[in-house]
Each structure stands twice: as structure tokens, then as C-alpha cells.
Design an enzyme around this catalytic site. Structure first.
Site, PDB file in Angstrom:
ATOM      1  N   ASP A 139       0.827  -1.319  -0.153  1.00  0.00           N
ATOM      2  CA  ASP A 139       0.013   0.176   0.072  1.00  0.00           C
ATOM      3  C   ASP A 139       0.835   1.111  -0.104  1.00  0.00           C
ATOM      4  O   ASP A 139       0.978   2.067   0.902  1.00  0.00           O
ATOM      5  CB  ASP A 139      -0.731  -0.241   1.251  1.00  0.00           C
ATOM      6  CG  ASP A 139      -1.836   1.186   1.209  1.00  0.00           C
ATOM      7  OD1 ASP A 139      -2.434   1.419   2.233  1.00  0.00           O
ATOM      8  OD2 ASP A 139      -2.234   1.810   0.445  1.00  0.00           O
ATOM      9  N   ILE A 140       1.490   1.524  -1.158  1.00  0.00           N
ATOM     10  CA  ILE A 140       2.576   2.499  -1.360  1.00  0.00           C
ATOM     11  C   ILE A 140       2.034   3.840  -1.612  1.00  0.00           C
ATOM     12  O   ILE A 140       1.435   3.949  -2.721  1.00  0.00           O
ATOM     13  CB  ILE A 140       3.597   2.042  -2.343  1.00  0.00           C
ATOM     14  CG1 ILE A 140       4.240   0.592  -1.845  1.00  0.00           C
ATOM     15  CG2 ILE A 140       4.781   3.063  -2.228  1.00  0.00           C
ATOM     16  CD1 ILE A 140       4.877   0.395  -0.458  1.00  0.00           C
ATOM     17  N   GLU A 141       1.938   4.824  -0.844  1.00  0.00           N
ATOM     18  CA  GLU A 141       1.343   6.188  -1.058  1.00  0.00           C
ATOM     19  C   GLU A 141       1.995   7.331  -1.508  1.00  0.00           C
ATOM     20  O   GLU A 141       1.613   8.410  -1.810  1.00  0.00           O
ATOM     21  CB  GLU A 141       0.579   6.346   0.060  1.00  0.00           C
ATOM     22  CG  GLU A 141      -0.519   5.217   0.628  1.00  0.00           C
ATOM     23  CD  GLU A 141      -1.867   5.404   0.045  1.00  0.00           C
ATOM     24  OE1 GLU A 141      -2.327   6.278  -0.142  1.00  0.00           O
ATOM     25  OE2 GLU A 141      -2.631   4.304   0.481  1.00  0.00           O
ATOM     26  N   HIS A 142       3.332   6.845  -1.160  1.00  0.00           N
ATOM     27  CA  HIS A 142       4.403   8.131  -1.781  1.00  0.00           C
ATOM     28  C   HIS A 142       5.945   7.621  -1.798  1.00  0.00           C
ATOM     29  O   HIS A 142       6.203   6.461  -1.395  1.00  0.00           O
ATOM     30  CB  HIS A 142       4.369   9.240  -0.315  1.00  0.00           C
ATOM     31  CG  HIS A 142       4.502   8.568   0.930  1.00  0.00           C
ATOM     32  ND1 HIS A 142       5.907   8.476   1.111  1.00  0.00           N
ATOM     33  CD2 HIS A 142       3.980   8.651   1.766  1.00  0.00           C
ATOM     34  CE1 HIS A 142       6.188   8.227   2.523  1.00  0.00           C
ATOM     35  NE2 HIS A 142       4.682   8.129   2.822  1.00  0.00           N
ATOM     36  N   GLN A 174      -3.468   3.984  -6.252  1.00  0.00           N
ATOM     37  CA  GLN A 174      -4.495   5.025  -6.334  1.00  0.00           C
ATOM     38  C   GLN A 174      -5.062   4.742  -7.870  1.00  0.00           C
ATOM     39  O   GLN A 174      -4.434   4.180  -8.707  1.00  0.00           O
ATOM     40  CB  GLN A 174      -3.909   6.496  -6.153  1.00  0.00           C
ATOM     41  CG  GLN A 174      -3.205   6.581  -5.032  1.00  0.00           C
ATOM     42  CD  GLN A 174      -4.198   6.793  -3.777  1.00  0.00           C
ATOM     43  OE1 GLN A 174      -5.184   6.960  -3.795  1.00  0.00           O
ATOM     44  NE2 GLN A 174      -3.320   6.490  -2.608  1.00  0.00           N
TER      45      GLN A 174
END
Ligand SMILES: CNC(=O)NC(=N)Nc1ccccc1
Length: 304
Positions: A139-142, A174
Site C-alpha cells: 500500500d505505497i502512497e508516496h 490509487q
């Protein structure tokens, strides 16, 4: 088709076994390993909300007292749940600096959270004792884009050492294409499940589908998967499990979800994997008029 749910960051959440005893989800992502090792040889850090006892391994942010989780995983396995360990989750330091660090992090996750291997128990910690994860979720958001294919290919080389056991890799990009954090990994390493966060991003969200605005891009994500390292990966519709589980306006009522699932499960029956929910406690607290919680409503929609 399946319902996948995130567990670990819910407000006043009950312990894991509560959710493993629910029949409405098959896959549970334990979130999160939220701090990455800052160098080869370093430990990652973890956060599971109100669970665990607050103790960490010396000189680290890796929780060492997650007794509720290590006690409950056997119950989850008995109930036939697939338990994934989720890496990332938006907060804290999450960046892969180089290939060696990506390899180290993959090995750390495997020997610490994968099948217990007595040759490594004095080198790596076992935060969940002898319980093995069924796979790893990203769950890589940045700060993504680099190193994840290396990590995932390394993990898969470890999976191959246990040919009679099934291990999975999943990701939560996303909805904007290409996803700057995970698109490279999706094309250069094999995923089993991709649950796109069709929320918190205007223009490609499930809300856009319902409102007829923007460009809900499930079909484009199917193309990405078909041209990826694993064309057989399953694509899930990621949704908030309650109003307060996402930004303003992104929540869909079950009645609004129904036509979306009908259309896209019908258009892409071999790629459509099901629904992912953020997150377990919000779903439990979101009981509708006929007494079902949100995950149960989603289960019903998938099986109508
Ligand atoms: C799969 N990961 C997420 O869904 N993460 C997520 N929803 N993070 C978050 C973003 C804003 C407020 C609360 C949580």
C-alpha cells in the site's frame, strides 16, 4: 469473487479474531509495516493501531508485543482466511533507496513474517512468533516508483522455496493511471491481486462512476493487468466501508455499488476479483437498515 479488507488502523478496533469470525471477507490485510529500514541491516517499523503492547525491539520501531495478533492468526487460518501483511500505509518513512536495501527488506519480511525457518530464528525477529503470513501487500502512497519490483521478485524467489504452499503479492494503487508508486512494479513483477483505491482521488473514483462525472477507469486497469507481468492477476474495486472512512463524497451506498459491480463483473468476468474495503472496523460500524454491515452488503452484491 472475494471481499478483501484492511485491518489494523480502525478507531477503537476489536481484535483480529473478531473479523476472522465474520464470514463476509476472505482476505485480510494487516496494516502496517509503516516504517522502512533506513539502511541494509536496519529493522522496519510497524503500527497496528490499538493492538500490541507498545513494546518494540531494541533500537527499532518494530512492535514486539503483538500478542492479540499472534494469538488470533491461528483462528483466522482455521476459518480459511488469507492473511496478508501490508507494507506502507501512507504515514512515516517509506522509501527504497537502492537495490541492496530492497533485497534486504524483502528478506527481512520473509524470514520475520513468512514460514518460520529455524536456521534464521537467531538472525531475524518473529513479531508474530511462528505464524506465517500468506503474502505481502504493498500500500505505497508516496516515494514509490523505485525498488518494489526488486522486492517483489525477491519475495517470489523465496515463495518458490515452498512449492507446496501458496503465497500472494498484492497492491493498492490509487486510481489515477499510471500510478506513480506502483505502476512500474506492476509491469515488472507479478501481482496476484490489485485492489485499486477508487476513492480519495477525484476523476477516476467510484463516485465519479455513480455521478457520471470524470472517468472511472476500471477498464483501463484491466488493460494494465493484461499487459503486466501477471495477466491473470485479479482486479478488485477498492471502496470506503463507511462515510468517515474516506474523504468527503467518496462513499457509495450498497445501492450505488450494485450497478457498478453488475457492469464490471459482467464486462470482465475473468479479471474481476471482487471488492476491497477500507477498512474493517468502519465496515462493522456501518450497519444498514436491514441490519447487515457494509461488508455483508458487499458480499450479497457479489453473489446476487
Ligand atoms: C488501501 N489503503 C488505504 O485505503 N489507505 C487509506 N484510506 N488511507 C487514509 C487516507 C485518508 C484518511 C484516512 C486513511
Amino acid at each position: 469473487t472475494n471481499v478483501a479488507v484492511y485491518y489494523g488502523q480502525g478507531a477503537y478496533q476489536p481484535r483480529l479474531r473478531h473479523f476472522c469470525q465474520e464470514t463476509s471477507f476472505e482476505i485480510i490485510n494487516l496494516g502496517f509495516i509503516n516504517v522502512f529500514p533506513d539502511a541494509v541491516g536496519g529493522y522496519p517499523g510497524s503500527n497496528f493501531g490499538n493492538q500490541c503492547d507498545g513494546n518494540v525491539y531494541p533500537e527499532s520501531e518494530l512492535l514486539s508485543g503483538c500478542h492479540q495478533i499472534w494469538e488470533d492468526i491461528p483462528i483466522c487460518k482455521e476459518m480459511g482466511k488469507t492473511i496478508m501483511l501490508s507494507i506502507g500505509g501512507d504515514t512515516a518513512y517509506q522509501k527504497l533507496e537502492n537495490e541492496l536495501q530492497a533485497i534486504w527488506f524483502a528478506d527481512f519480511l520473509w524470514y520475520s513474517f513468512g514460514p518460520q525457518n529455524e536456521n534464521y530464528t537467531d538472525i531475524y525477529p518473529r513479531p508474530f512468533l511462528d505464524n506465517s503470513m500468506d503474502g505481502f501487500d504493498f500500500d505505497i502512497e508516496h516515494d514509490g516508483g523505485y525498488g518494489y519490483a526488486t522486492m517483489i521478485n525477491r519475495l517470489r524467489s523465496h515463495f518458490d522455496e515452498y512449492p507446496d504452499q501458496k503465497f500472494y503479492i498484492s497492491g493498492a494503487p490509487q486510481c489515477t493511471l499510471p500510478d506513480e508508486q506502483l505502476s512500474s512494479a506492476i509491469s515488472h513483477s507479478a501481482f496476484d491481486f490489485i485492489w485499486v483505491q477508487f476513492y480519495n482521488t477525484k476523476g477516476c473514483s467510484a463516485r465519479d462512476f455513480v455521478n457520471g462525472t470524470g472517468d472511472f477507469n476500471f477498464a483501463n486497469w484491466v488493460d494494465i493487468i493484461k499487459n503486466s507481468s501477471n495477466p491473470d492477476a485479479k482486479l478488485f474495486v477498492g471502496l470506503p466501508a463507511a462515510e468517515e472512512a474516506a474523504g468527503e463524497g467518496f462513499y457509495l451506498t450498497p445501492a450505488e455499488v450494485y450497478p457498478l459491480v453488475e457492469i464490471y463483473m459482467g464486462l470482465f468476468p475473468e479479471t474481476f476479483g471482487g471488492i476491497m474495503l477500507w477498512e474493517a472496523t468502519a465496515s462493522d460500524n456501518n450497519t444498514s437498515i436491514d441490519g447487515l454491515n457494509y461488508a455483508q452488503e458487499m458480499k450479497q452484491i457479489l453473489y446476487d
